[in-house]
Design a protein around this motif. Structure first.
Motif, PDB file in Angstrom:
ATOM      1  N   VAL A  60       0.855  -1.184   0.000  1.00 49.85           N
ATOM      2  CA  VAL A  60       0.000   0.000   0.000  1.00 49.85           C
ATOM      3  C   VAL A  60       0.895   1.240   0.000  1.00 49.85           C
ATOM      4  CG1 VAL A  60      -1.920   1.189   1.107  1.00 49.85           C
ATOM      5  CG2 VAL A  60      -1.708  -1.305   1.321  1.00 49.85           C
ATOM      6  N   VAL A  61       0.650   2.138  -0.946  1.00 46.24           N
ATOM      7  CA  VAL A  61       1.472   3.342  -1.097  1.00 46.24           C
ATOM      8  C   VAL A  61       0.556   4.566  -1.145  1.00 46.24           C
ATOM      9  CG1 VAL A  61       3.303   2.107  -2.315  1.00 46.24           C
ATOM     10  CG2 VAL A  61       1.457   3.183  -3.616  1.00 46.24           C
ATOM     11  N   THR A  62       1.140   5.731  -0.939  1.00 47.88           N
ATOM     12  CA  THR A  62       0.369   6.969  -0.990  1.00 47.88           C
ATOM     13  C   THR A  62       0.820   7.822  -2.171  1.00 47.88           C
ATOM     14  OG1 THR A  62       1.914   8.097   0.503  1.00 47.88           O
ATOM     15  CG2 THR A  62      -0.004   7.016   1.502  1.00 47.88           C
ATOM     16  N   LYS A  63      -0.132   8.597  -2.663  1.00 48.22           N
ATOM     17  CA  LYS A  63       0.096   9.620  -3.685  1.00 48.22           C
ATOM     18  C   LYS A  63       0.702   9.070  -4.978  1.00 48.22           C
ATOM     19  CE  LYS A  63       0.523  13.520  -0.516  1.00 48.22           C
ATOM     20  NZ  LYS A  63      -0.875  13.900  -0.697  1.00 48.22           N
ATOM     21  N   GLY A  64      -0.160   8.852  -5.932  1.00 47.25           N
ATOM     22  CA  GLY A  64       0.333   8.399  -7.219  1.00 47.25           C
ATOM     23  C   GLY A  64      -0.741   8.522  -8.282  1.00 47.25           C
ATOM     24  N   ARG A  65      -0.323   8.369  -9.529  1.00 49.08           N
ATOM     25  CA  ARG A  65      -1.240   8.389 -10.667  1.00 49.08           C
ATOM     26  C   ARG A  65      -1.152   7.044 -11.372  1.00 49.08           C
ATOM     27  NH1 ARG A  65       0.370  13.530 -14.045  1.00 49.08           N
ATOM     28  NH2 ARG A  65      -1.709  13.256 -14.970  1.00 49.08           N
ATOM     29  N   ASP A  70      -2.683   2.543 -22.880  1.00 43.48           N
ATOM     30  CA  ASP A  70      -2.646   3.461 -24.023  1.00 43.48           C
ATOM     31  C   ASP A  70      -1.929   4.764 -23.694  1.00 43.48           C
ATOM     32  OD1 ASP A  70      -4.449   4.656 -22.322  1.00 43.48           O
ATOM     33  OD2 ASP A  70      -6.106   4.721 -23.760  1.00 43.48           O
ATOM     34  N   GLY A  71      -1.388   4.863 -22.474  1.00 40.85           N
ATOM     35  CA  GLY A  71      -0.628   6.042 -22.093  1.00 40.85           C
ATOM     36  C   GLY A  71      -1.414   7.115 -21.365  1.00 40.85           C
ATOM     37  N   HIS A  72      -2.746   6.997 -21.313  1.00 39.98           N
ATOM     38  CA  HIS A  72      -3.533   7.976 -20.565  1.00 39.98           C
ATOM     39  C   HIS A  72      -3.265   7.817 -19.069  1.00 39.98           C
ATOM     40  CE1 HIS A  72      -5.805   8.299 -24.378  1.00 39.98           C
ATOM     41  NE2 HIS A  72      -6.091   9.512 -23.935  1.00 39.98           N
ATOM     42  N   ILE A  73      -3.259   8.947 -18.347  1.00 39.92           N
ATOM     43  CA  ILE A  73      -2.888   8.944 -16.933  1.00 39.92           C
ATOM     44  C   ILE A  73      -4.016   9.563 -16.103  1.00 39.92           C
ATOM     45  CG2 ILE A  73      -1.205   9.731 -15.231  1.00 39.92           C
ATOM     46  CD1 ILE A  73       0.881   9.841 -17.388  1.00 39.92           C
ATOM     47  N   SER A  74      -4.271   8.972 -14.955  1.00 40.80           N
ATOM     48  CA  SER A  74      -5.316   9.451 -14.053  1.00 40.80           C
ATOM     49  C   SER A  74      -4.864  10.691 -13.297  1.00 40.80           C
ATOM     50  CB  SER A  74      -5.645   8.359 -13.028  1.00 40.80           C
ATOM     51  OG  SER A  74      -4.613   8.269 -12.044  1.00 40.80           O
ATOM     52  N   ASP A  92      10.873   0.518  -5.621  1.00 36.85           N
ATOM     53  CA  ASP A  92      12.099   0.926  -4.946  1.00 36.85           C
ATOM     54  C   ASP A  92      12.614   2.271  -5.449  1.00 36.85           C
ATOM     55  OD1 ASP A  92      11.978  -1.418  -3.528  1.00 36.85           O
ATOM     56  OD2 ASP A  92      13.494  -2.470  -4.736  1.00 36.85           O
ATOM     57  N   GLU A  93      12.369   2.562  -6.714  1.00 41.01           N
ATOM     58  CA  GLU A  93      12.838   3.836  -7.275  1.00 41.01           C
ATOM     59  C   GLU A  93      11.914   5.001  -6.937  1.00 41.01           C
ATOM     60  OE1 GLU A  93      13.238   3.193 -11.437  1.00 41.01           O
ATOM     61  OE2 GLU A  93      15.157   2.143 -11.262  1.00 41.01           O
ATOM     62  N   GLY A  94      10.820   4.713  -6.255  1.00 45.66           N
ATOM     63  CA  GLY A  94       9.918   5.780  -5.837  1.00 45.66           C
ATOM     64  C   GLY A  94       9.079   6.350  -6.958  1.00 45.66           C
ATOM     65  N   GLN A  95       8.866   5.567  -8.010  1.00 46.07           N
ATOM     66  CA  GLN A  95       8.039   6.036  -9.118  1.00 46.07           C
ATOM     67  C   GLN A  95       6.618   6.307  -8.631  1.00 46.07           C
ATOM     68  OE1 GLN A  95       8.983   6.700 -12.249  1.00 46.07           O
ATOM     69  NE2 GLN A  95      11.113   6.125 -11.853  1.00 46.07           N
ATOM     70  N   LYS A  96       6.048   7.423  -9.070  1.00 44.47           N
ATOM     71  CA  LYS A  96       4.692   7.790  -8.660  1.00 44.47           C
ATOM     72  C   LYS A  96       3.680   7.679  -9.795  1.00 44.47           C
ATOM     73  CE  LYS A  96       5.167   8.592  -4.274  1.00 44.47           C
ATOM     74  NZ  LYS A  96       4.392   7.793  -3.285  1.00 44.47           N
ATOM     75  N   ILE A  97       4.101   7.130 -10.903  1.00 47.99           N
ATOM     76  CA  ILE A  97       3.197   6.762 -11.988  1.00 47.99           C
ATOM     77  C   ILE A  97       3.105   5.232 -11.958  1.00 47.99           C
ATOM     78  CG2 ILE A  97       2.714   6.830 -14.450  1.00 47.99           C
ATOM     79  CD1 ILE A  97       2.638   9.551 -13.178  1.00 47.99           C
ATOM     80  N   PHE A  98       1.925   4.704 -11.664  1.00 43.27           N
ATOM     81  CA  PHE A  98       1.769   3.274 -11.440  1.00 43.27           C
ATOM     82  C   PHE A  98       1.066   2.602 -12.620  1.00 43.27           C
ATOM     83  CE2 PHE A  98       2.221   5.151  -7.260  1.00 43.27           C
ATOM     84  CZ  PHE A  98       3.158   4.303  -6.666  1.00 43.27           C
ATOM     85  N   VAL A 128     -10.753   6.694 -13.903  1.00 49.22           N
ATOM     86  CA  VAL A 128      -9.780   5.637 -13.623  1.00 49.22           C
ATOM     87  C   VAL A 128     -10.214   4.313 -14.243  1.00 49.22           C
ATOM     88  CG1 VAL A 128      -8.815   4.196 -11.783  1.00 49.22           C
ATOM     89  CG2 VAL A 128      -8.837   6.688 -11.542  1.00 49.22           C
ATOM     90  N   LYS A 129     -11.471   3.958 -14.072  1.00 48.67           N
ATOM     91  CA  LYS A 129     -11.915   2.652 -14.577  1.00 48.67           C
ATOM     92  C   LYS A 129     -11.903   2.601 -16.105  1.00 48.67           C
ATOM     93  CE  LYS A 129     -14.261   0.976 -10.506  1.00 48.67           C
ATOM     94  NZ  LYS A 129     -15.421   0.268  -9.941  1.00 48.67           N
ATOM     95  N   ASN A 130     -11.999   3.745 -16.735  1.00 48.58           N
ATOM     96  CA  ASN A 130     -11.928   3.764 -18.190  1.00 48.58           C
ATOM     97  C   ASN A 130     -10.494   3.736 -18.717  1.00 48.58           C
ATOM     98  OD1 ASN A 130     -14.644   3.656 -19.158  1.00 48.58           O
ATOM     99  ND2 ASN A 130     -14.958   5.713 -18.341  1.00 48.58           N
ATOM    100  N   LEU A 131      -9.507   3.697 -17.813  1.00 54.91           N
ATOM    101  CA  LEU A 131      -8.134   3.448 -18.230  1.00 54.91           C
ATOM    102  C   LEU A 131      -7.936   1.986 -18.606  1.00 54.91           C
ATOM    103  CD1 LEU A 131      -6.132   5.393 -15.480  1.00 54.91           C
ATOM    104  CD2 LEU A 131      -6.469   6.099 -17.856  1.00 54.91           C
TER     105      LEU A 131
END
Length: 310
Positions: A60-65, A70-74, A92-98, A128-131
């Motif tokens: 479980v992580v906080t704050k992300g998109r 298809d590349g669309h982002i929430s 581990d790299e702290g990426q915030k795009i999931f 989000v669900k349409n991603l």
């Protein structure tokens, strides 16, 4: 199980509720000085709760998109639950795009819920669900996106002596659903206010002879004190944990034994709710229910052709 019969899980849920109430009190002391930090602390409270009660295979992580294939982002989301398959290096790299395929659930978190929060969350849920690609083949796949989306709050803003917070939430959730949700797969799955009640979504596929054009129903079950007035053990957080486990278990069979266990210990309490009917056109041809009148039992049998999905 009798409503008055006590299980140790009821004590655990009560402790969680009391801890969340104490967290809320502490946050409120600092909210006027530093609202940003107060909001961050609220998200951490929910992250800790979910981390403690979901299987260890989830992170479980906080704050992300969330990014779709298809590349669309929430928009930014407060708390995300990652599947065990999620690439460790990206965490581990702290990426915030999931990556959408690796996110099991996502939640927006509020310390003090108001009506605007509900509508905004429903709109984001649809986005989000349409991603995710539309799935076909069974009623379950037709009616569900492969992610759970919800709204979590410590408390609410309707505190006046004549206020009716449950009614206000019910009405705003209904209005927001009607205004923004165009298909059952887009519905909000859970709304929990820790010191008040929890709303959980059910999808039903059974058809009745007197309503031949209705192919599905969505119902926001209200787990409130009204429906649990005779129970000493009702707890909104117990409902959240039980119903979240059920929803995750449809996509993750390893969770089903535990989800069934929670359901049978009645930690989610009793509920009622109003339905939204949907036409048969919500299904592709191959995903339409096979039967007319279906079994209306509320027990999930983990059958993607079932008549009720909790």
């Amino acid at each position: 199980m009798s409503e008055e019969k006590k299980h140790d899980l009821h004590d655990f849920m009560r402790q969680l509720r009391d801890k969340m109430a104490a967290n809320y009190k502490q946050i409120q002391k600092r909210a006027s000085e530093d609202p940003g930090t107060a909001g961050d602390q609220g998200e951490e409270n929910w992250r800790d709760l979910l981390s403690g009660w979901l299987p260890r295979t989830y992170e479980v992580v906080t704050k992300g998109r969330i990014i779709g294939q298809d590349g669309h982002i929430s928009p930014q989301i407060d708390v995300l639950v990652l599947k065990s398959i999620y690439p460790k290096q990206l965490i581990d790299e702290g990426q915030k795009i999931f990556l959408a395929a690796g996110v099991a659930a996502a939640f927006e978190c509020k310390t003090t819920l108001n009506a605007e929060h509900i509508e905004k969350t429903v709109k984001t849920c649809v986005e989000v669900k349409n991603l995710y690609p539309v799935r076909t083949g069974t009623p379950y796949k037709e009616l569900h996106a492969p992610i759970v989306y919800g709204l979590l709050a410590h408390s609410h803003s309707w505190k006046g002596s004549n206020s009716t917070p449950e009614d206000n939430i019910r009405q705003k959730l209904w209005e927001s659903d009607i205004s923004h949700v165009l298909h059952p797969r887009e519905c909000l799955d859970l709304l929990c206010v820790a010191d008040l009640a929890t709303w959980s979504l059910s999808k039903q596929t059974f058809r009745l002879p007197e309503r031949p054009n209705v192919g599905a129903r969505t119902v926001y079950y209200e787990h409130t004190h009204y429906y649990n007035s005779k129970s000493k053990h009702f707890n909104p957080i117990g409902t959240l944990i039980s119903r979240l486990s059920l929803r995750l278990a449809w996509e993750d069979p390893s969770l089903r034994t535990l989800a069934d266990y929670y359901l049978r210990t009645s930690i989610d309490g009793s509920a009622g709710g109003s339905e939204r009917p949907w036409p048969s056109s919500v299904y592709k041809k191959e995903g339409r229910p096979r039967t007319g009148i279906g079994d209306t039992s509320s027990s999930p049998f983990w059958d993607e052709w079932s008549s009720i999905f909790l």
